[in-house]
Design a protein around this motif. Structure first.
Motif, PDB file in Angstrom:
ATOM      1  N   ASN A  67       0.814  -1.220   0.000  1.00  0.00           N
ATOM      2  CA  ASN A  67       0.000   0.000   0.000  1.00  0.00           C
ATOM      3  C   ASN A  67       0.848   1.270   0.000  1.00  0.00           C
ATOM      4  O   ASN A  67       0.548   2.245   0.703  1.00  0.00           O
ATOM      5  CB  ASN A  67      -0.973  -0.001   1.194  1.00  0.00           C
ATOM      6  N   GLY A  68       1.909   1.249  -0.809  1.00  0.00           N
ATOM      7  CA  GLY A  68       2.691   2.457  -1.023  1.00  0.00           C
ATOM      8  C   GLY A  68       3.973   2.574  -0.233  1.00  0.00           C
ATOM      9  O   GLY A  68       4.673   3.586  -0.338  1.00  0.00           O
ATOM     10  N   ALA A  69       4.322   1.557   0.555  1.00  0.00           N
ATOM     11  CA  ALA A  69       5.496   1.659   1.417  1.00  0.00           C
ATOM     12  C   ALA A  69       6.802   1.235   0.746  1.00  0.00           C
ATOM     13  O   ALA A  69       7.881   1.466   1.296  1.00  0.00           O
ATOM     14  CB  ALA A  69       5.293   0.823   2.686  1.00  0.00           C
ATOM     15  N   TYR A  70       6.726   0.640  -0.453  1.00  0.00           N
ATOM     16  CA  TYR A  70       7.934   0.111  -1.096  1.00  0.00           C
ATOM     17  C   TYR A  70       7.717   0.170  -2.604  1.00  0.00           C
ATOM     18  O   TYR A  70       6.676  -0.244  -3.111  1.00  0.00           O
ATOM     19  CB  TYR A  70       8.139  -1.327  -0.629  1.00  0.00           C
ATOM     20  N   ALA A  71       8.694   0.723  -3.320  1.00  0.00           N
ATOM     21  CA  ALA A  71       8.577   0.803  -4.777  1.00  0.00           C
ATOM     22  C   ALA A  71       9.841   0.290  -5.445  1.00  0.00           C
ATOM     23  O   ALA A  71      10.959   0.527  -4.983  1.00  0.00           O
ATOM     24  CB  ALA A  71       8.308   2.236  -5.216  1.00  0.00           C
ATOM     25  N   ILE A  72       9.631  -0.417  -6.550  1.00  0.00           N
ATOM     26  CA  ILE A  72      10.723  -0.953  -7.365  1.00  0.00           C
ATOM     27  C   ILE A  72      10.461  -0.560  -8.810  1.00  0.00           C
ATOM     28  O   ILE A  72       9.342  -0.692  -9.313  1.00  0.00           O
ATOM     29  CB  ILE A  72      10.790  -2.490  -7.258  1.00  0.00           C
ATOM     30  N   TYR A  73      11.483  -0.062  -9.481  1.00  0.00           N
ATOM     31  CA  TYR A  73      11.372   0.260 -10.900  1.00  0.00           C
ATOM     32  C   TYR A  73      12.413  -0.536 -11.662  1.00  0.00           C
ATOM     33  O   TYR A  73      13.606  -0.356 -11.486  1.00  0.00           O
ATOM     34  CB  TYR A  73      11.584   1.758 -11.131  1.00  0.00           C
ATOM     35  N   LYS A  74      11.943  -1.479 -12.467  1.00  0.00           N
ATOM     36  CA  LYS A  74      12.804  -2.340 -13.274  1.00  0.00           C
ATOM     37  C   LYS A  74      13.950  -2.934 -12.454  1.00  0.00           C
ATOM     38  O   LYS A  74      15.113  -2.901 -12.837  1.00  0.00           O
ATOM     39  CB  LYS A  74      13.356  -1.553 -14.464  1.00  0.00           C
ATOM     40  N   GLN A  80      11.804   2.679   0.490  1.00  0.00           N
ATOM     41  CA  GLN A  80      11.116   1.843   1.469  1.00  0.00           C
ATOM     42  C   GLN A  80      10.748   2.719   2.659  1.00  0.00           C
ATOM     43  O   GLN A  80      11.561   3.521   3.109  1.00  0.00           O
ATOM     44  CB  GLN A  80      11.995   0.685   1.957  1.00  0.00           C
ATOM     45  N   GLU A  81       9.522   2.556   3.158  1.00  0.00           N
ATOM     46  CA  GLU A  81       9.031   3.378   4.273  1.00  0.00           C
ATOM     47  C   GLU A  81       8.408   2.471   5.338  1.00  0.00           C
ATOM     48  O   GLU A  81       7.192   2.312   5.403  1.00  0.00           O
ATOM     49  CB  GLU A  81       7.986   4.387   3.777  1.00  0.00           C
ATOM     50  N   ILE A 186       1.717   7.824   3.788  1.00  0.00           N
ATOM     51  CA  ILE A 186       2.373   6.760   3.003  1.00  0.00           C
ATOM     52  C   ILE A 186       1.276   5.825   2.508  1.00  0.00           C
ATOM     53  O   ILE A 186       0.740   5.031   3.261  1.00  0.00           O
ATOM     54  CB  ILE A 186       3.404   5.958   3.837  1.00  0.00           C
ATOM     55  N   ASN A 187       0.968   5.919   1.216  1.00  0.00           N
ATOM     56  CA  ASN A 187      -0.100   5.120   0.629  1.00  0.00           C
ATOM     57  C   ASN A 187       0.193   4.973  -0.869  1.00  0.00           C
ATOM     58  O   ASN A 187       1.245   5.416  -1.343  1.00  0.00           O
ATOM     59  CB  ASN A 187      -1.456   5.776   0.892  1.00  0.00           C
ATOM     60  N   LYS A 188      -0.701   4.370  -1.604  1.00  0.00           N
ATOM     61  CA  LYS A 188      -0.440   4.176  -3.034  1.00  0.00           C
ATOM     62  C   LYS A 188      -0.295   5.510  -3.771  1.00  0.00           C
ATOM     63  O   LYS A 188       0.482   5.622  -4.716  1.00  0.00           O
ATOM     64  CB  LYS A 188      -1.552   3.350  -3.677  1.00  0.00           C
ATOM     65  N   GLY A 189      -1.042   6.506  -3.333  1.00  0.00           N
ATOM     66  CA  GLY A 189      -0.917   7.821  -3.958  1.00  0.00           C
ATOM     67  C   GLY A 189       0.451   8.426  -3.745  1.00  0.00           C
ATOM     68  O   GLY A 189       1.058   8.994  -4.668  1.00  0.00           O
ATOM     69  N   TYR A 190       0.959   8.283  -2.532  1.00  0.00           N
ATOM     70  CA  TYR A 190       2.324   8.743  -2.230  1.00  0.00           C
ATOM     71  C   TYR A 190       3.330   8.014  -3.108  1.00  0.00           C
ATOM     72  O   TYR A 190       4.244   8.623  -3.680  1.00  0.00           O
ATOM     73  CB  TYR A 190       2.638   8.502  -0.757  1.00  0.00           C
ATOM     74  N   GLY A 191       3.162   6.691  -3.223  1.00  0.00           N
ATOM     75  CA  GLY A 191       4.077   5.909  -4.048  1.00  0.00           C
ATOM     76  C   GLY A 191       4.085   6.370  -5.491  1.00  0.00           C
ATOM     77  O   GLY A 191       5.149   6.497  -6.115  1.00  0.00           O
ATOM     78  N   ILE A 192       2.910   6.650  -6.025  1.00  0.00           N
ATOM     79  CA  ILE A 192       2.819   7.128  -7.407  1.00  0.00           C
ATOM     80  C   ILE A 192       3.466   8.495  -7.551  1.00  0.00           C
ATOM     81  O   ILE A 192       4.216   8.752  -8.509  1.00  0.00           O
ATOM     82  CB  ILE A 192       1.353   7.152  -7.864  1.00  0.00           C
ATOM     83  N   GLN A 193       3.212   9.379  -6.617  1.00  0.00           N
ATOM     84  CA  GLN A 193       3.821  10.711  -6.682  1.00  0.00           C
ATOM     85  C   GLN A 193       5.347  10.623  -6.679  1.00  0.00           C
ATOM     86  O   GLN A 193       6.029  11.329  -7.439  1.00  0.00           O
ATOM     87  CB  GLN A 193       3.336  11.564  -5.515  1.00  0.00           C
ATOM     88  N   MET A 194       5.883   9.758  -5.836  1.00  0.00           N
ATOM     89  CA  MET A 194       7.338   9.586  -5.759  1.00  0.00           C
ATOM     90  C   MET A 194       7.888   9.037  -7.079  1.00  0.00           C
ATOM     91  O   MET A 194       8.926   9.491  -7.574  1.00  0.00           O
ATOM     92  CB  MET A 194       7.689   8.644  -4.611  1.00  0.00           C
ATOM     93  N   MET A 218      -4.420   6.598  -4.847  1.00  0.00           N
ATOM     94  CA  MET A 218      -3.836   6.276  -6.140  1.00  0.00           C
ATOM     95  C   MET A 218      -4.668   6.879  -7.268  1.00  0.00           C
ATOM     96  O   MET A 218      -4.123   7.473  -8.214  1.00  0.00           O
ATOM     97  CB  MET A 218      -3.740   4.750  -6.318  1.00  0.00           C
ATOM     98  N   LEU A 219      -5.974   6.737  -7.190  1.00  0.00           N
ATOM     99  CA  LEU A 219      -6.845   7.249  -8.238  1.00  0.00           C
ATOM    100  C   LEU A 219      -6.804   8.769  -8.316  1.00  0.00           C
ATOM    101  O   LEU A 219      -7.031   9.360  -9.379  1.00  0.00           O
ATOM    102  CB  LEU A 219      -8.276   6.762  -8.011  1.00  0.00           C
ATOM    103  N   GLN A 220      -6.495   9.412  -7.203  1.00  0.00           N
ATOM    104  CA  GLN A 220      -6.408  10.871  -7.174  1.00  0.00           C
ATOM    105  C   GLN A 220      -5.049  11.394  -7.632  1.00  0.00           C
ATOM    106  O   GLN A 220      -4.902  12.589  -7.877  1.00  0.00           O
ATOM    107  CB  GLN A 220      -6.696  11.369  -5.754  1.00  0.00           C
ATOM    108  N   ALA A 221      -4.068  10.496  -7.747  1.00  0.00           N
ATOM    109  CA  ALA A 221      -2.693  10.920  -8.046  1.00  0.00           C
ATOM    110  C   ALA A 221      -2.355  10.880  -9.531  1.00  0.00           C
ATOM    111  O   ALA A 221      -1.241  11.209  -9.922  1.00  0.00           O
ATOM    112  CB  ALA A 221      -1.705  10.045  -7.264  1.00  0.00           C
ATOM    113  N   VAL A 222      -3.320  10.464 -10.368  1.00  0.00           N
ATOM    114  CA  VAL A 222      -3.065  10.316 -11.807  1.00  0.00           C
ATOM    115  C   VAL A 222      -4.056  11.157 -12.610  1.00  0.00           C
ATOM    116  O   VAL A 222      -5.061  11.644 -12.079  1.00  0.00           O
ATOM    117  CB  VAL A 222      -3.165   8.834 -12.248  1.00  0.00           C
ATOM    118  N   GLY A 223      -3.777  11.281 -13.891  1.00  0.00           N
ATOM    119  CA  GLY A 223      -4.658  12.049 -14.761  1.00  0.00           C
ATOM    120  C   GLY A 223      -5.887  11.290 -15.202  1.00  0.00           C
ATOM    121  O   GLY A 223      -6.971  11.860 -15.357  1.00  0.00           O
TER     122      GLY A 223
END
Length: 262
Positions: A67-74, A80-81, A186-194, A218-223
């Motif tokens: 729920n937004g605490a850890y992100a990996i890109y490729k 990590q939070e 710290i949530n999915k929206g935060y993760g997307i913003q980061m 998350m739904l609020q963080a995108v177009g």
């Protein structure tokens, strides 16, 4: 050439059907947007160590987990939070007093308060979790996410007395007594913003699909945001569009609305 550059997909109730399958129309739609150069992320409350097979099946290498605490890109860790150790201890105490169960997610394992509890057996079976251990205090400082199990609606307030914390009911059939612990910051929206900042992508070029209240930010963080037809009754107000159910080509039909798939 499309103006969109990134697509974020929730898993349970959005990408994966109640019988834990991905529709062929969904697989085709994901492959089609990937062929257009759009990066696809799985954005989930699930622990990332439990979704390897799903990611491999869909050729996805980028993730937001817990729920937004850890992100990996490729394959590269972006952030990590972990949760505060004091919060974990407090929730253990509340659960013990009120006969609740819980699972604490680290980046390697799922730590359960009671592996023998019937509700936990059901939870593990529904999500097909494999890396499960019994709780001990040594894990307190590594917790990235929490799901509380066997709660009645009136029990939610016991845990929401903490500052900047709210609970989100798990939107999976048969698990209505389960709640994810969501941090306001710290949530999915935060993760997307980061991630959008890291990738230098404006929100207008980002798309997201979700069905549960843990997808609200998350739904609020995108177009371009889509709520699944099977979504929680309160999620639709946060999405720009409503698509069909997860069992009725919801992701494919949503992407068709944007002209991204045929």
């Amino acid at each position: 050439m499309t103006k969109y550059r990134v697509l974020f997909l929730d898993i349970d109730g959005t990408l994966v059907t109640p019988d834990n399958k991905v529709e062929e129309s969904t697989k085709k739609a994901i492959a089609e947007v990937q062929s257009k150069g759009i990066e696809v992320f799985l954005a989930t409350g699930r622990p990332l160590h439990e979704i390897d097979n799903l990611a491999s099946e869909l050729n996805i290498q980028s993730f937001i987990g817990y729920n937004g605490a850890y992100a990996i890109y490729k394959g590269e860790d972006i952030f990590q939070e972990p949760l505060e150790k004091s919060l974990v201890k407090r929730y253990i105490e509340i659960a013990d007093v009120h006969n609740h169960d819980a699972v604490f997610y680290t980046n390697k394992e799922n730590i359960f308060t009671n592996l023998d509890a019937p509700f936990i057996h059901d939870f593990i079976e529904v999500f097909h979790f494999h890396k499960n251990k019994a709780y001990s205090p040594e894990f307190d400082h590594d917790v990235l996410g929490i799901t509380l199990i066997n709660l009645k609606p009136g029990d939610v307030a016991l845990y929401e007395s903490e500052n900047d914390i709210h609970l989100s009911q798990v939107n999976v059939e048969g698990l209505r007594h389960c709640y994810d612990v969501i941090r306001d910051t710290i949530n999915k929206g935060y993760g997307i913003q980061m991630l959008l900042k890291y990738l230098d992508i404006p929100k207008e070029q980002a798309i997201a699909f979700g069905d549960g209240m843990n997808d609200k930010e998350m739904l609020q963080a995108v177009g371009e945001s889509f709520a699944m037809g099977n979504g929680h009754r309160d999620i639709f107000q946060y999405a720009k569009y409503k698509t069909t159910e997860v069992t009725n080509s919801g992701i494919s039909n949503g992407l068709k609305m944007l002209g991204l798939v045929e």
